[in-house]
Design a protein around this motif. Structure first.
Motif, PDB file in Angstrom:
ATOM      1  N   UNK A 124     -35.270 -39.256  60.363  1.00 39.03           N
ATOM      2  CA  UNK A 124     -35.887 -38.783  59.124  1.00 39.03           C
ATOM      3  C   UNK A 124     -37.157 -39.570  58.809  1.00 39.03           C
ATOM      4  N   UNK A 125     -37.138 -40.878  59.038  1.00 39.58           N
ATOM      5  CA  UNK A 125     -38.322 -41.696  58.785  1.00 39.58           C
ATOM      6  C   UNK A 125     -39.467 -41.326  59.730  1.00 39.58           C
ATOM      7  N   UNK A 126     -39.130 -41.024  60.992  1.00 42.35           N
ATOM      8  CA  UNK A 126     -40.160 -40.617  61.950  1.00 42.35           C
ATOM      9  C   UNK A 126     -40.813 -39.300  61.557  1.00 42.35           C
ATOM     10  N   UNK A 127     -40.115 -38.492  60.806  1.00 43.12           N
ATOM     11  CA  UNK A 127     -40.608 -37.180  60.423  1.00 43.12           C
ATOM     12  C   UNK A 127     -41.341 -37.196  59.081  1.00 43.12           C
ATOM     13  N   UNK A 128     -41.409 -38.323  58.410  1.00 45.09           N
ATOM     14  CA  UNK A 128     -42.025 -38.388  57.091  1.00 45.09           C
ATOM     15  C   UNK A 128     -43.461 -37.897  57.051  1.00 45.09           C
ATOM     16  N   UNK A 129     -44.233 -38.189  58.076  1.00 41.86           N
ATOM     17  CA  UNK A 129     -45.634 -37.761  58.055  1.00 41.86           C
ATOM     18  C   UNK A 129     -45.740 -36.226  58.049  1.00 41.86           C
ATOM     19  N   UNK A 131     -43.434 -34.237  56.566  1.00 38.20           N
ATOM     20  CA  UNK A 131     -42.948 -33.854  55.241  1.00 38.20           C
ATOM     21  C   UNK A 131     -44.029 -34.073  54.197  1.00 38.20           C
ATOM     22  N   UNK A 132     -44.737 -35.195  54.279  1.00 37.97           N
ATOM     23  CA  UNK A 132     -45.754 -35.527  53.271  1.00 37.97           C
ATOM     24  C   UNK A 132     -47.093 -34.870  53.551  1.00 37.97           C
ATOM     25  N   UNK A 133     -47.259 -34.336  54.773  1.00 32.82           N
ATOM     26  CA  UNK A 133     -48.519 -33.689  55.124  1.00 32.82           C
ATOM     27  C   UNK A 133     -49.610 -34.686  55.459  1.00 32.82           C
ATOM     28  N   UNK A 134     -49.248 -35.936  55.717  1.00 33.04           N
ATOM     29  CA  UNK A 134     -50.225 -36.981  56.030  1.00 33.04           C
ATOM     30  C   UNK A 134     -50.086 -37.374  57.488  1.00 33.04           C
ATOM     31  N   UNK A 135     -50.725 -36.628  58.373  1.00 36.29           N
ATOM     32  CA  UNK A 135     -50.672 -36.926  59.816  1.00 36.29           C
ATOM     33  C   UNK A 135     -51.620 -38.012  60.204  1.00 36.29           C
TER      34      UNK A 135
END
Length: 90
Positions: free
Chosen positions: A79-84, A86-90
């Motif tokens: 889930x932490x690896x996928x945060x970018x 989710x937040x739209x901040x690549x």
């Protein structure tokens, strides 16, 4: 590379594990400093922790944090690896 001020100027981390070990070896508030250092070095080096560090936990995490019911360490990491994303901040 991370240079640790309490060590000689030549002591810089080449791997996340090395930097984390150096930071914790300094003593003091090792749990907080270790977590912070691990997060920064993990992001910088992009490495996973060695399996022999995490295997004794059997993929379980125990917490007293209210309203937090996830017990799988690997699910939290995913889930932490996928945060970018989710937040739209690549």
């Amino acid at each position: 590379m991370l240079s640790l001020s309490r060590y000689r100027k030549t002591d810089t981390a080449q791997l996340a594990q090395e930097g984390l070990g150096l930071q914790i070896a300094q003593g003091n508030d090792t749990d907080s400093y270790g977590c912070t250092c691990g997060s920064i070095l993990g992001a910088y080096f992009g490495q996973e922790l060695p399996k022999h560090w995490t295997q004794p936990f059997n993929d379980l995490i125990h917490t007293t944090m209210g309203n937090f019911y996830e017990t799988s360490l690997s699910k939290i990491v995913a889930r932490m690896r996928n945060l970018h994303h989710i937040t739209g901040k690549d």
